[in-house]
Scaffold this motif. Structure first.
Motif, short mmCIF file in Angstrom:
data_model
loop_
_atom_site.label_atom_id
_atom_site.label_comp_id
_atom_site.label_asym_id
_atom_site.label_seq_id
_atom_site.Cartn_x
_atom_site.Cartn_y
_atom_site.Cartn_z
N ALA A 1 1.00 -1.42 0.20
CA ALA A 1 0.04 0.43 -0.20
C ALA A 1 1.20 1.37 0.16
CB ALA A 1 -1.19 0.23 1.13
N GLN A 2 0.65 2.21 -0.81
CA GLN A 2 0.90 3.48 -0.59
C GLN A 2 0.36 4.14 -0.33
OE1 GLN A 2 1.86 5.14 -4.35
NE2 GLN A 2 2.79 7.13 -3.93
N ILE B 1 4.40 0.73 2.37
CA ILE B 1 4.07 -0.22 3.36
C ILE B 1 3.47 -1.72 2.63
CG2 ILE B 1 3.22 1.10 5.47
CD1 ILE B 1 0.59 -0.21 5.00
N TRP B 2 5.03 -2.81 3.30
CA TRP B 2 4.06 -3.83 3.01
C TRP B 2 3.67 -5.17 3.75
CZ3 TRP B 2 7.94 -1.43 1.03
CH2 TRP B 2 7.86 -1.12 0.28
N GLY B 3 3.13 -6.31 3.88
CA GLY B 3 2.91 -7.41 4.72
C GLY B 3 2.08 -8.12 4.22
N GLU B 4 1.62 -9.18 4.96
CA GLU B 4 -0.23 -10.05 5.05
C GLU B 4 -1.43 -9.16 5.37
OE1 GLU B 4 0.30 -13.04 4.45
OE2 GLU B 4 2.68 -13.02 4.68
N GLU B 5 -1.99 -9.37 3.94
CA GLU B 5 -3.20 -8.50 3.97
C GLU B 5 -3.15 -7.61 5.18
OE1 GLU B 5 -7.25 -8.41 1.75
OE2 GLU B 5 -6.57 -10.15 1.74
N GLN B 6 -4.05 -8.98 6.06
CA GLN B 6 -5.09 -8.65 7.29
C GLN B 6 -4.44 -7.53 8.24
OE1 GLN B 6 -8.25 -9.09 7.43
NE2 GLN B 6 -7.61 -7.11 9.75
N ALA B 7 -2.69 -7.39 8.12
CA ALA B 7 -1.89 -6.56 8.65
C ALA B 7 -2.16 -5.10 8.55
CB ALA B 7 -0.16 -7.40 9.13
N CYS C 1 2.93 -5.55 -6.49
CA CYS C 1 4.14 -4.49 -6.46
C CYS C 1 5.47 -5.67 -5.68
CB CYS C 1 3.72 -3.21 -5.43
SG CYS C 1 2.97 -2.00 -7.38
N PRO C 2 6.66 -5.48 -6.19
CA PRO C 2 7.78 -6.16 -5.22
C PRO C 2 8.14 -5.90 -4.68
CG PRO C 2 9.03 -5.30 -7.07
CD PRO C 2 7.01 -4.41 -6.83
N SER C 3 8.46 -6.52 -3.33
CA SER C 3 8.88 -5.69 -1.78
C SER C 3 9.98 -5.31 -1.79
CB SER C 3 8.29 -6.92 -1.12
OG SER C 3 9.64 -7.76 -1.00
N PRO C 4 10.08 -4.50 -0.61
CA PRO C 4 11.81 -4.50 -0.44
C PRO C 4 12.63 -4.58 -1.01
CG PRO C 4 11.00 -3.24 1.15
CD PRO C 4 9.75 -4.49 0.76
N GLU C 5 13.01 -6.33 -0.78
CA GLU C 5 13.69 -7.08 -0.74
C GLU C 5 13.81 -7.88 -2.13
OE1 GLU C 5 10.31 -9.36 0.46
OE2 GLU C 5 11.51 -7.52 1.73
#
Length: 85
Positions: free
Chosen positions: A6-7, A45-51, A79-83
């Motif tokens: 999410a941006q 931000i990146w992560g599991e949908e619910q989080a 979108c790719p995560s930072p890693e």
């Protein structure tokens, strides 16, 4: 859906200083266990949908407790995560 990104852009309105509301939201993201990248005009931000949804809701509630606020969010499951980038 597993992971999403999410941006987030937060716009405090009619406040003497925009800093407290923005710092409050960023603090929520930092303490949520999500991967984050802050920028001048938005935070990713990146992560599991619910989080992600939970952190966004908490950040919005904490920011609006300080004063009137607009939050704009763009979601992606591609979108790719930072890693990965």
């Amino acid at each position: 859906m597993d992971r999403i990104s999410a941006q987030v852009s937060l716009y405090p309105l009619r406040q003497a200083s925009i800093g407290p509301a923005i710092r409050s939201a960023v603090s929520v993201f930092q303490n949520s266990g999500l991967e984050i990248r802050t920028g001048a005009m938005s935070t990713l931000i990146w992560g599991e949908e619910q989080a992600v949804f939970s952190a966004l809701q908490q950040a919005f509630h904490e920011s609006t407790a300080i004063g009137d606020t607009v939050m704009i969010v763009t979601f992606s499951n591609a979108c790719p995560s930072p890693e990965e980038s």
